[in-house]
Design a protein around this motif. Structure first.
Motif, PDB file in Angstrom:
ATOM      1  N   GLN A 128       0.882  -1.215  -0.016  1.00  7.04           N
ATOM      2  CA  GLN A 128       0.030  -0.027   0.158  1.00  7.04           C
ATOM      3  C   GLN A 128       0.714   1.174   0.006  1.00  7.04           C
ATOM      4  OE1 GLN A 128      -3.289   0.353  -0.508  1.00  7.04           O
ATOM      5  NE2 GLN A 128      -3.257  -1.974  -0.598  1.00  7.04           N
ATOM      6  N   ARG A 130       3.966   1.635  -1.239  1.00  5.83           N
ATOM      7  CA  ARG A 130       4.562   1.603  -2.350  1.00  5.83           C
ATOM      8  C   ARG A 130       3.506   2.055  -3.723  1.00  5.83           C
ATOM      9  NH1 ARG A 130       9.436   2.145  -5.136  1.00  5.83           N
ATOM     10  NH2 ARG A 130       9.094   1.019  -7.201  1.00  5.83           N
ATOM     11  N   LEU A 131       2.241   1.627  -3.506  1.00  5.07           N
ATOM     12  CA  LEU A 131       0.962   2.051  -4.343  1.00  5.07           C
ATOM     13  C   LEU A 131       0.952   3.658  -4.183  1.00  5.07           C
ATOM     14  CD1 LEU A 131      -1.505  -0.703  -4.382  1.00  5.07           C
ATOM     15  CD2 LEU A 131       0.235  -0.142  -6.221  1.00  5.07           C
ATOM     16  N   ARG A 132       0.712   4.094  -2.927  1.00  5.88           N
ATOM     17  CA  ARG A 132       0.559   5.519  -2.801  1.00  5.88           C
ATOM     18  C   ARG A 132       1.816   6.199  -3.470  1.00  5.88           C
ATOM     19  NH1 ARG A 132       0.598   4.649   2.674  1.00  5.88           N
ATOM     20  NH2 ARG A 132      -1.186   3.298   2.930  1.00  5.88           N
ATOM     21  N   GLU A 133       3.197   5.801  -3.103  1.00  2.36           N
ATOM     22  CA  GLU A 133       4.038   6.320  -3.726  1.00  2.36           C
ATOM     23  C   GLU A 133       4.135   6.498  -5.099  1.00  2.36           C
ATOM     24  OE1 GLU A 133       8.669   5.026  -4.113  1.00  2.36           O
ATOM     25  OE2 GLU A 133       7.955   5.111  -1.843  1.00  2.36           O
ATOM     26  N   GLU A 134       3.760   5.569  -5.939  1.00  5.15           N
ATOM     27  CA  GLU A 134       3.597   5.404  -7.306  1.00  5.15           C
ATOM     28  C   GLU A 134       2.581   6.272  -7.568  1.00  5.15           C
ATOM     29  OE1 GLU A 134       5.673   4.048  -9.667  1.00  5.15           O
ATOM     30  OE2 GLU A 134       6.930   3.613  -8.078  1.00  5.15           O
ATOM     31  N   GLY A 135       1.392   6.444  -6.901  1.00  6.40           N
ATOM     32  CA  GLY A 135       0.350   7.373  -7.344  1.00  6.40           C
ATOM     33  C   GLY A 135       0.597   8.598  -7.119  1.00  6.40           C
ATOM     34  N   LYS A 137       3.781   9.777  -7.581  1.00  6.71           N
ATOM     35  CA  LYS A 137       4.777  10.114  -8.753  1.00  6.71           C
ATOM     36  C   LYS A 137       4.056  10.307  -9.914  1.00  6.71           C
ATOM     37  CE  LYS A 137       8.653   7.628  -7.106  1.00  6.71           C
ATOM     38  NZ  LYS A 137       9.658   6.518  -7.325  1.00  6.71           N
ATOM     39  N   GLN A 138       2.826   9.521 -10.386  1.00  2.00           N
ATOM     40  CA  GLN A 138       2.130   9.678 -11.544  1.00  2.00           C
ATOM     41  C   GLN A 138       1.076  10.948 -11.536  1.00  2.00           C
ATOM     42  OE1 GLN A 138       1.158   7.001 -14.055  1.00  2.00           O
ATOM     43  NE2 GLN A 138       2.880   5.697 -13.309  1.00  2.00           N
TER      44      GLN A 138
END
Length: 146
Positions: A128, A130-135, A137-138
């Protein structure tokens, strides 16, 4: 234990596919589909994927009880034996061995389930984050392009 279960399910899936391709009759196809579906269920259960864990626990809770899991693995073993091929016999032996081992571990060490659940929750927190971090960034890339 997880690796042994996933390995035996991979062999069962392979035996199921070969059974369906070898003698294309209705019973072989039905048993092959059962073998693939059941081994996929166990494989998903063992991977502890966040998305499927609650669904599996609610609908297939018998996989978390030692005796019921033993009975289910017995069904898997009989499906593998019905293929009447060398790979079917090998997968039946592997699934039967895993059935005994799973029953022993889950019965003798009930804290194993608690530890597995704790590790799954920790893994979910990492995913979760990691997903927040990638989100983020996007989102930053999208806003900079506007």
């Amino acid at each position: 234990m997880r690796v042994a279960n996933m390995g035996s399910m991979a062999v069962l899936t392979t035996a199921s596919i070969f059974s369906m391709l070898g003698l294309p009759s209705i019973p072989n196809i039905i048993l092959g589909v059962y073998g693939i579906m059941f081994s996929t269920l166990v494989f998903i259960t063992e991977t502890q994927i966040y998305l499927f864990r609650t669904i599996i626990a609610v609908n297939f809770g018998f996989l978390f009880h030692p005796i019921l899991r033993l009975l289910f693995y017995g069904v898997l073993t009989s499906v593998a034996l019905s293929y009447e091929s060398l790979l079917g016999y090998v997968s039946a032996g592997m699934v039967g061995g895993c059935a005994g081992y799973n029953t022993y571990v889950l019965w003798k060490y009930p804290e194993y389930k608690e530890e597995r659940d704790r590790l799954a929750i920790e893994e979910d927190a990492v995913v979760q984050a990691r997903l927040r971090e990638e989100g983020l960034k996007q989102a930053a890339v999208l806003t900079s392009n506007i």
